[in-house]
Write a protein that holds these residues in place. Structure first.
Motif, short mmCIF file in Angstrom:
data_model
loop_
_atom_site.label_atom_id
_atom_site.label_comp_id
_atom_site.label_asym_id
_atom_site.label_seq_id
_atom_site.Cartn_x
_atom_site.Cartn_y
_atom_site.Cartn_z
N VAL A 26 -0.49 0.26 -9.01
CA VAL A 26 -0.83 -1.09 -8.52
C VAL A 26 -0.17 -2.15 -9.40
O VAL A 26 0.47 -3.08 -8.89
N ALA B 62 -5.28 4.81 -1.71
CA ALA B 62 -4.44 3.77 -2.31
C ALA B 62 -5.05 2.39 -2.06
O ALA B 62 -5.08 1.55 -2.96
N LEU C 113 0.82 -1.21 0.00
CA LEU C 113 0.00 0.00 0.00
C LEU C 113 0.86 1.26 0.00
O LEU C 113 0.54 2.23 -0.70
N LEU D 188 -4.50 -9.24 0.16
CA LEU D 188 -4.88 -8.91 -1.22
C LEU D 188 -5.38 -10.12 -2.01
O LEU D 188 -5.90 -9.97 -3.10
N VAL E 118 -6.09 -0.17 -4.96
CA VAL E 118 -5.50 -1.52 -5.01
C VAL E 118 -6.61 -2.55 -5.16
O VAL E 118 -6.56 -3.41 -6.05
N THR F 91 -8.34 -2.24 -8.63
CA THR F 91 -7.48 -2.65 -9.75
C THR F 91 -7.32 -4.16 -9.77
O THR F 91 -7.43 -4.79 -10.84
N LEU F 92 -7.05 -4.76 -8.64
CA LEU F 92 -6.86 -6.22 -8.61
C LEU F 92 -8.15 -6.96 -8.95
O LEU F 92 -8.12 -7.98 -9.64
N VAL G 132 2.31 1.76 -3.51
CA VAL G 132 1.28 2.24 -4.43
C VAL G 132 0.96 3.71 -4.13
O VAL G 132 0.87 4.53 -5.05
N THR H 86 3.60 -2.29 -9.06
CA THR H 86 3.97 -2.91 -7.79
C THR H 86 3.71 -4.41 -7.83
O THR H 86 4.55 -5.20 -7.37
N LEU H 87 2.59 -4.81 -8.41
CA LEU H 87 2.30 -6.24 -8.57
C LEU H 87 3.39 -6.92 -9.37
O LEU H 87 3.85 -8.00 -9.01
#
Length: 130
Positions: free
Chosen positions: A93, A21, A7, A52, A25, A28-29, A10, A96-97
């Motif tokens: 996101v 954020a 987090l 997550l 997250v 987006t996921l 992001v 970072t993923l």
């Protein structure tokens, strides 16, 4: 990377406070999971922080093909953001993923999505023109 670090990363990348954020997250996921096969989503879920994993979980293997505009609209509606704010958040996101999952899984993920998504998997260089 743990949940708090995810987090924070992001938030810094997207220049948004932690609560925003967290919303981006999740949005987006969730939208990402809808656009990829269930096997890929479940595999990615094993590599992200436990908090997550639920966003990436799917019971079905079917992937709903959406384009980048539809994806960003979906993220924006779910996160309560719009326009460039949504795009910056989604990019933060996905970038970072990409850092959290293995290189092979990152490549597999990108290959499942339309080519216009690829620009969201790379950080924006904010130093250019600064």
């Amino acid at each position: 990377m743990n949940y708090a670090e995810f987090l924070e990363t992001v938030g810094k990348r997207a220049r948004m406070p932690a609560p925003e954020a967290a919303n981006v997250v999740g949005a987006t996921l969730t939208a990402l999971a809808e656009g990829i096969g269930g096997g890929e989503a479940r595999h990615l879920a094993t590599q992200v922080p436990e908090e997550l994993r639920g966003y990436l979980y799917k019971d079905v293997d079917f992937a709903e093909r959406i384009d980048l505009v539809e994806f960003l609209n979906e993220v924006g509606v779910r996160a309560g953001t719009n326009g460039e704010r949504t795009a910056e958040g989604a990019r933060a996101v996905l970038t970072t993923l990409r850092e959290v999952v293995s290189a092979e899984d990152s490549e597999n993920l990108e290959s499942e999505l339309p080519s216009d998504f690829r620009r969201l998997f790379r950080p924006v260089d904010r130093s250019v023109g600064a």
